[in-house]
Design a protein around this motif. Structure first.
Motif, short mmCIF file in Angstrom:
data_model
loop_
_atom_site.label_atom_id
_atom_site.label_comp_id
_atom_site.label_asym_id
_atom_site.label_seq_id
_atom_site.Cartn_x
_atom_site.Cartn_y
_atom_site.Cartn_z
N UNK A 29 0.05 7.08 1.03
CA UNK A 29 0.94 7.35 -0.11
C UNK A 29 1.21 8.83 -0.31
N UNK A 30 0.55 9.68 0.45
CA UNK A 30 0.43 11.09 0.02
C UNK A 30 1.19 12.09 0.87
N UNK A 31 2.11 11.65 1.72
CA UNK A 31 2.81 12.62 2.56
C UNK A 31 3.57 13.62 1.69
N UNK A 32 3.32 14.91 1.91
CA UNK A 32 4.01 15.94 1.13
C UNK A 32 3.19 16.46 -0.05
N UNK A 33 2.04 15.81 -0.34
CA UNK A 33 1.21 16.24 -1.47
C UNK A 33 0.39 17.47 -1.07
N UNK A 34 0.35 18.47 -1.96
CA UNK A 34 -0.44 19.68 -1.71
C UNK A 34 -1.27 20.01 -2.95
N UNK A 35 -2.43 20.64 -2.70
CA UNK A 35 -3.20 21.20 -3.81
C UNK A 35 -3.36 22.69 -3.60
N UNK A 36 -2.94 23.47 -4.56
CA UNK A 36 -2.99 24.94 -4.47
C UNK A 36 -2.43 25.40 -3.12
N UNK A 37 -1.34 24.80 -2.71
CA UNK A 37 -0.66 25.21 -1.47
C UNK A 37 -1.26 24.65 -0.19
N UNK A 38 -2.35 23.89 -0.32
CA UNK A 38 -2.97 23.30 0.88
C UNK A 38 -2.55 21.84 1.01
N UNK A 39 -1.88 21.48 2.13
CA UNK A 39 -1.44 20.09 2.30
C UNK A 39 -2.64 19.13 2.34
N UNK A 40 -2.44 17.92 1.81
CA UNK A 40 -3.55 16.97 1.70
C UNK A 40 -4.11 16.55 3.06
N UNK A 41 -3.33 16.75 4.13
CA UNK A 41 -3.79 16.37 5.47
C UNK A 41 -4.99 17.19 5.92
N UNK A 42 -5.26 18.30 5.24
CA UNK A 42 -6.33 19.20 5.65
C UNK A 42 -7.72 18.73 5.24
N UNK A 43 -7.82 17.65 4.47
CA UNK A 43 -9.13 17.20 3.99
C UNK A 43 -9.67 16.06 4.87
N UNK A 44 -10.99 16.01 4.96
CA UNK A 44 -11.64 14.93 5.71
C UNK A 44 -11.65 15.19 7.21
N UNK A 45 -12.29 14.29 7.97
CA UNK A 45 -12.29 14.42 9.44
C UNK A 45 -10.92 14.08 9.99
N UNK A 46 -10.29 13.07 9.40
CA UNK A 46 -8.93 12.69 9.78
C UNK A 46 -8.21 12.18 8.53
N UNK A 47 -6.88 12.32 8.54
CA UNK A 47 -6.07 11.67 7.52
C UNK A 47 -5.04 10.80 8.20
N UNK A 48 -4.86 9.59 7.65
CA UNK A 48 -3.84 8.69 8.18
C UNK A 48 -2.63 8.69 7.24
N UNK A 49 -1.44 8.84 7.81
CA UNK A 49 -0.20 8.70 7.05
C UNK A 49 0.58 7.50 7.55
N UNK A 50 1.24 6.82 6.63
CA UNK A 50 2.15 5.74 7.01
C UNK A 50 3.58 6.25 6.87
N UNK A 51 4.38 5.97 7.88
CA UNK A 51 5.81 6.31 7.82
C UNK A 51 6.65 5.03 7.78
N UNK A 52 6.10 4.03 7.09
CA UNK A 52 6.81 2.77 6.90
C UNK A 52 8.08 3.00 6.08
N UNK A 53 9.06 2.14 6.28
CA UNK A 53 10.36 2.25 5.61
C UNK A 53 10.27 2.47 4.10
N UNK A 54 9.22 1.96 3.47
CA UNK A 54 9.12 2.07 2.01
C UNK A 54 8.41 3.34 1.54
N UNK A 55 7.91 4.14 2.47
CA UNK A 55 7.16 5.32 2.06
C UNK A 55 8.10 6.52 1.82
N UNK A 56 7.55 7.56 1.21
CA UNK A 56 8.36 8.74 0.85
C UNK A 56 9.05 9.35 2.09
N UNK A 57 8.34 9.39 3.19
CA UNK A 57 8.93 9.84 4.46
C UNK A 57 8.79 8.70 5.46
#
Ligand SMILES: *Cc1c(COP(=O)(O)O)cnc(C)c1O
Length: 378
Positions: free
Chosen positions: A163-191
């Motif tokens: 759900x979080x593609x494009x989300x940032x905290x204090x300029x740091x994209x959410x993909x930077x947290x954890x060992x890995x982050x999974x994004x969905x690019x399904x037709x209904x998602x933001x991207x």
């Protein structure tokens, strides 16, 4: 008189001319899949956008999540338990279960509906190998507390960031947290890439392994190192992604405008709880969750029906709770996660997409405001 229908979501698309220009070279190259030029271009664009060293594209987000668990080797020792949230889409728990792991549900926080670090800590046993938190609705999890817990207990962290593609905290994209982050690019998602997904991470050793894994374990034409699978994104989907990515900021800005209109209209109504991002968060305005509290005159289900009668699509997202689904309820008890159970029975996501007009937002809010004043007319 029936009004025009308002769908709960509507896929973002580039102009047909832009898409044609993007796919036209494929008629020359005849290279339609297998990590072609568009695939490489999109991975590069996403590395920049997500602020990570490595991106691997997939046919969908769910496949990416299963792949993450497999390449991390979760469950390869005697530890098979994965702590996760029951307040999510079935994909999160299915990916855990389908890779031979055991989901253990920890309760969520009442303020932003993400997994509660204190409940994660309480659920840890000798058999815990990983934490799979979900940035639900694009609300960033308590990433610092989760990183601290993972470090102290030697656990892997894989974020379901669908759900979080494009989300940032204090300029740091959410993909930077954890060992890995999974994004969905399904037709209904933001991207979206029509169907698609990605893993984002920074460990360069994982890149080659994942690229092989998603292509049958092929190392070179005569070496197949793993019993891998086929999860590659094709060139048409990558081209759609390249086009949609160009317009993402503009789309998020439009979602923001609609969301703020909802907030303006609904924040004065007693018994309605809205979910607003903290000041240091750059939101992607992925969903419009509204929680109906005890002092709202009618139930969530009655609001859902009243909206449907006006041709307005809303979703009970997420209801039922994962632990109450037919495929999980025999082995899980949702009374152990009372906050998630309560939220699940009270929440509704309202229509939200870039081209949703402010007039339509007003119309939706009018229906809700009326219910708030007089209860449901019977
Ligand atoms: C959409 C979604 C997924 C699965 O993504 P697909 O690309 O549809 O496979 C996983 N988790 C959550 C929370 C989602 O919303």
């Amino acid at each position: 008189m029936p009004h025009d229908q308002i769908a709960v979501t509507r896929s973002s698309m580039p102009s047909i001319e832009e898409l044609i220009a993007e796919i036209e070279p494929l008629w020359e190259s005849r290279w339609l899949t297998n990590m072609g030029e568009k695939h490489q271009e999109l991975e590069k664009a996403l590395r920049e956008r997500c602020g990570v060293d490595e991106v691997c594209l997939f046919i969908n987000g769910h496949a990416a999540l299963e792949c993450a668990f497999e390449v991390l080797g979760l469950g390869s020792d005697s530890r098979r338990q994965v702590i996760t949230t029951p307040f999510t889409f079935a994909s999160t728990t299915h990916a855990i279960s389908r890779t031979g792991l055991e989901p253990v549900f920890a309760d969520i926080k009442p303020d932003d509906y993400t997994i509660d670090p204190a409940q994660i800590e309480a659920a840890i046993t000798e058999e815990t190998c990983a934490i799979v938190p979900v940035h639900v609705y694009g609300n960033l999890c308590d990433v610092d507390a989760i990183a601290d817990i993972a470090q102290r207990h030697h656990l892997k962290v894989v974020y379901d960031a669908a759900h979080a593609f494009g989300v940032e905290r204090a300029g740091i994209p959410c993909a930077c947290y954890g060992d890995l982050s999974m994004f969905s690019f399904h037709a209904t998602k933001v991207f979206n890439t029509i169907e698609g997904g990605a893993l984002c991470f920074s460990d360069p050793a994982l890149k080659m392994k994942i690229d092989q894994w998603k292509n049958f374990g092929i190392v070179d034409p005569e070496t197949i190192a793993y019993i891998g699978t086929n999860l590659k994104m094709n060139e048409f989907c990558a081209a759609m992604g390249l086009c949609n990515l160009r317009h993402l900021d503009e789309e998020i800005e439009k979602r923001k405008r609609a969301t703020e209109r909802y907030w303006d209209n609904l924040s004065g109504i007693a018994g309605i709880k809205l979910s607003m991002p903290p000041a240091d968060i750059k939101s992607n305005y992925a969903y419009m969750p509204v929680l109906f509290e005890n002092d709202f005159p009618v139930s969530r289900d009655e609001v859902f029906v009243a909206l449907a009668e006006e041709g307005i699509g809303a979703r009970k997202y997420f209801y039922p709770l994962i632990s109450d689904l037919a495929c999980y309820r025999d082995h899980h008890d949702s009374s152990s996660t009372p906050i998630a159970r309560d939220v699940s029975s009270r929440i509704l996501t309202l229509p939200l997409f870039a081209d949703l007009s402010l007039t339509d937002v007003d119309r939706i809010c009018c229906v809700i405001a009326k219910l708030g004043r007089i209860g449901r007319r019977r």
